[in-house]
Design a protein around this motif. Structure first.
Motif, PDB file in Angstrom:
ATOM      1  N   UNK A  22       0.827  -1.200   0.000  1.00  0.00           N
ATOM      2  CA  UNK A  22       0.000   0.000   0.000  1.00  0.00           C
ATOM      3  C   UNK A  22       0.865   1.256   0.000  1.00  0.00           C
ATOM      4  N   UNK A  23       0.514   2.200  -0.845  1.00  0.00           N
ATOM      5  CA  UNK A  23       1.209   3.479  -0.937  1.00  0.00           C
ATOM      6  C   UNK A  23       0.210   4.628  -0.816  1.00  0.00           C
ATOM      7  N   UNK A  24      -0.890   4.342  -0.102  1.00  0.00           N
ATOM      8  CA  UNK A  24      -1.967   5.316  -0.040  1.00  0.00           C
ATOM      9  C   UNK A  24      -1.594   6.541   0.783  1.00  0.00           C
ATOM     10  N   UNK A  25      -0.875   6.363   1.886  1.00  0.00           N
ATOM     11  CA  UNK A  25      -0.496   7.478   2.728  1.00  0.00           C
ATOM     12  C   UNK A  25      -1.648   7.952   3.594  1.00  0.00           C
ATOM     13  N   UNK A  26      -1.434   9.075   4.271  1.00  0.00           N
ATOM     14  CA  UNK A  26      -2.446   9.621   5.173  1.00  0.00           C
ATOM     15  C   UNK A  26      -3.456  10.458   4.406  1.00  0.00           C
ATOM     16  N   UNK A  27      -2.978  11.283   3.489  1.00  0.00           N
ATOM     17  CA  UNK A  27      -3.858  12.155   2.720  1.00  0.00           C
ATOM     18  C   UNK A  27      -3.262  12.359   1.343  1.00  0.00           C
ATOM     19  N   UNK A  28      -4.067  12.048   0.327  1.00  0.00           N
ATOM     20  CA  UNK A  28      -3.664  12.254  -1.066  1.00  0.00           C
ATOM     21  C   UNK A  28      -2.353  11.540  -1.395  1.00  0.00           C
ATOM     22  N   UNK A  29      -2.156  10.384  -0.809  1.00  0.00           N
ATOM     23  CA  UNK A  29      -0.969   9.595  -1.094  1.00  0.00           C
ATOM     24  C   UNK A  29       0.287  10.052  -0.379  1.00  0.00           C
ATOM     25  N   UNK A  30       0.200  11.046   0.497  1.00  0.00           N
ATOM     26  CA  UNK A  30       1.357  11.552   1.229  1.00  0.00           C
ATOM     27  C   UNK A  30       1.397  10.934   2.621  1.00  0.00           C
ATOM     28  N   UNK A  31       2.600  10.565   3.053  1.00  0.00           N
ATOM     29  CA  UNK A  31       2.776  10.010   4.384  1.00  0.00           C
ATOM     30  C   UNK A  31       2.744  11.116   5.424  1.00  0.00           C
ATOM     31  N   UNK A  32       2.777  10.716   6.699  1.00  0.00           N
ATOM     32  CA  UNK A  32       2.722  11.708   7.773  1.00  0.00           C
ATOM     33  C   UNK A  32       3.932  12.624   7.740  1.00  0.00           C
ATOM     34  N   UNK A  33       5.131  12.063   7.511  1.00  0.00           N
ATOM     35  CA  UNK A  33       6.330  12.899   7.461  1.00  0.00           C
ATOM     36  C   UNK A  33       6.285  13.869   6.281  1.00  0.00           C
ATOM     37  N   UNK A  34       5.739  13.425   5.144  1.00  0.00           N
ATOM     38  CA  UNK A  34       5.603  14.329   4.003  1.00  0.00           C
ATOM     39  C   UNK A  34       4.615  15.445   4.295  1.00  0.00           C
ATOM     40  N   UNK A  35       3.510  15.118   4.963  1.00  0.00           N
ATOM     41  CA  UNK A  35       2.524  16.147   5.299  1.00  0.00           C
ATOM     42  C   UNK A  35       3.096  17.172   6.275  1.00  0.00           C
ATOM     43  N   UNK A  36       3.901  16.722   7.247  1.00  0.00           N
ATOM     44  CA  UNK A  36       4.510  17.652   8.197  1.00  0.00           C
ATOM     45  C   UNK A  36       5.471  18.595   7.478  1.00  0.00           C
ATOM     46  N   UNK A  37       6.324  18.043   6.605  1.00  0.00           N
ATOM     47  CA  UNK A  37       7.263  18.892   5.861  1.00  0.00           C
ATOM     48  C   UNK A  37       6.530  19.854   4.932  1.00  0.00           C
ATOM     49  N   UNK A  38       5.479  19.341   4.264  1.00  0.00           N
ATOM     50  CA  UNK A  38       4.710  20.202   3.370  1.00  0.00           C
ATOM     51  C   UNK A  38       3.984  21.291   4.145  1.00  0.00           C
ATOM     52  N   UNK A  39       3.439  20.952   5.312  1.00  0.00           N
ATOM     53  CA  UNK A  39       2.772  21.955   6.136  1.00  0.00           C
ATOM     54  C   UNK A  39       3.733  23.027   6.613  1.00  0.00           C
ATOM     55  N   UNK A  40       4.969  22.630   6.945  1.00  0.00           N
ATOM     56  CA  UNK A  40       5.975  23.610   7.351  1.00  0.00           C
ATOM     57  C   UNK A  40       6.296  24.560   6.210  1.00  0.00           C
ATOM     58  N   UNK A  41       6.449  24.025   5.012  1.00  0.00           N
ATOM     59  CA  UNK A  41       6.760  24.879   3.877  1.00  0.00           C
ATOM     60  C   UNK A  41       5.619  25.812   3.528  1.00  0.00           C
ATOM     61  N   UNK A  42       4.392  25.283   3.504  1.00  0.00           N
ATOM     62  CA  UNK A  42       3.232  26.129   3.174  1.00  0.00           C
ATOM     63  C   UNK A  42       3.017  27.190   4.251  1.00  0.00           C
TER      64      UNK A  42
END
Length: 488
Positions: A22-42
């Motif tokens: 499974x590569x579904x992730x937490x939201x829209x295929x992104x894992x939790x670590x990706x969402x945290x990094x993306x949230x920091x950047x945004x």
């Protein structure tokens, strides 16, 4: 409706299909670590936009550009942000001197402990007086493990009808492991070992005709020369009891390690009966001395043939571990060999027949260990996990539709896999999580690179995808080469 020639007939092999990783992730295929990094950047970009406009956006560009890079740039199939914990853990081991292990010869270990490196130093041995089996106790993970050797005929040489019957019987063995809810893991370990030639020598001594003729002399010389140069395959099954899940039964049996051993004996009897019904031939449960020989042979393959010829050597778990271990980023060096561990990251995506692993398991001239770690799930836990996956998929699909993102075929295939798992669970089958590991060993680093390349090619022929477990070779080796039900 399938065509007539697509309908399996009685006695024909039925192809199977594996669930995708499974590569579904937490939201829209992104894992939790990706969402945290993306949230920091945004968050940084939004703050700069409202606080100072263009100047602050330019000054904060390194932050949100770096966040976007670690989220979207992938290295070896993984996002950069997912490599950060691996690198940090590796740096910690490097600075803390955790990459080197040397046995302290003059300092004896506590009685009952195993002479193994790393976190395996906490393992304890227990000699079960009822069965004579050697059990390995992990006081931290609260597990108790027993090991049995299994012999079986060559699967690829059986006719299709017999192969299909044995596959069905093996599925019932796995279902039996899932039912009690007290088993934490079942490990299938298949190893290639250098043959000492004792088997051929014993067969010639009992069946040969040593009449001093030319044929007899030539045959005896051939056995003497070719016997030690061969290799043999050995298969073991390791059964690990979850002492937390079986705490009530352990208290009823008297508590402590003896109560756990009594509960494990029940599971051992059930497994032996299931194996025999599947036409497998389990031997007696391995003693502490036999387990010590396996551990010693894994770390020091050069003495494996010697230990086999002299049964009284290497029969102590207190001295079965390695003398020295050096871990590097992509390999491990122990007493007499270099090792590298590959993870089967993707099983066949198309329909395959049960013997699809033959190119990998029957590869000759390479010393390797194939370990299949089967983690059973209770029926209620499996049902909850399937419902969670279905809910996450439906939520992700609705979110993608809301933002106009197109759903690709891999996401649809993952959802169909979840539905198939639900149907299998409803039909009474067990649900297990599989982890496949391959440990490759060689005498020199160059030979190891060649052997790893050969195993990778054999995995491709078996329709599998492999990845080298960099940064964690020591931990991966204990799970791939030792029958102790370890995890990576």
């Amino acid at each position: 409706m399938p065509k007539n020639h697509d309908v399996p007939r009685a006695g024909d092999l039925v192809p199977v299909k594996f669930s995708r990783l499974t590569r579904r992730g937490v939201l829209l295929g992104l894992s939790l670590s990706q969402l945290v990094a993306l949230g920091l950047g945004v968050g940084t970009l939004v703050w700069a936009f409202y606080a100072g406009g263009g100047i602050l956006i330019a000054f904060s560009a390194p932050v949100w550009l770096a966040a976007a890079a670690v989220v979207w740039i992938r290295i070896a199939g993984r996002a950069v942000v997912e490599w950060i914990p691996v690198v940090i853990w590796w740096i910690w081991k490097t600075t803390g001197g955790q990459l080197l292990y040397r046995r302290r010869v003059v300092k004896p270990r506590p009685a009952g402990t195993l002479a193994l490196p790393g976190d395996m130093a906490r393992l304890r041995e227990y000699d079960d007086p009822a069965t004579g089996a050697g059990m390995v106790h992990d006081p931290t993970a609260e597990t108790l493990t027993a090991i049995v050797a299994v012999s079986h005929p060559a699967f690829v040489l059986l006719d299709p009808g017999e192969q299909e019957r044995r596959v069905s019987s093996w599925s019932r063995v796995l279902a039996t492991v899932c039912r009690s809810g007290r088993i934490s893991m079942l490990q299938v370990l298949e190893r290639t070992l250098p043959d000492s030639g004792t088997g051929l020598a014993e067969w010639w001594a009992s069946h040969g005709n040593a009449d001093a003729s030319w044929a007899s002399t030539t045959y005896a010389e051939l056995i003497d020369r070719a016997g030690p140069a061969g290799e043999r395959h050995a298969t073991t099954l390791s059964l690990s009891l979850d002492m937390r899940a079986a705490s009530r039964q352990i208290r009823t049996a008297g508590g402590g390690i003896r109560g756990a051993a009594a509960v494990l004996r029940q599971e051992m009897s059930t497994l032996i009966a299931a194996l025999r019904s599947a036409d497998l031939s389990p031997s007696s449960w391995l003693t502490c001395g036999e387990i010590a020989v396996i551990l010693r042979s894994a770390y020091d393959p050069a003495v494996a043939a010697t230990l086999e010829r002299h049964g009284e050597l290497g029969q102590s778990l207190a001295t079965a571990g390695p003398v020295a271990v050096n871990e590097s980023w992509s390999r491990l060096r122990t007493d007499s060999a270099f090792h590298a561990v590959l993870w089967i990251s993707e099983w066949p995506r198309s329909m395959v027949y049960p013997g699809f692993l033959a190119p990998l398991l029957l590869s000759t001239g390479i010393q390797r260990s194939f370990s299949l770690l089967c983690t059973p799930m209770r029926s209620d836990q499996a049902a909850r996990d399937i419902r969670k996956k279905k809910t996450e998929y439906i939520s992700d699909a609705a979110q993608r539709q809301r933002i106009g993102q197109i759903e690709d075929a891999s996401q649809t295939a993952e959802f169909h896999d979840v539905l198939q798992q639900e149907a299998d669970l409803t039909a009474g089958h067990g649900v297990l999580r599989y982890t496949g590991l391959v440990s490759v060993s060689a005498r020199t680093a160059d030979d190891l690179d060649a052997a790893v390349a050969a195993i990778e090619q054999a995995a491709i022929q078996a329709s599998c995808e492999t990845r080298l477990l960099v940064g964690q070779q020591a931990q991966a080796f204990t799970a791939a080469a030792l029958p102790l039900c370890r995890v990576v």
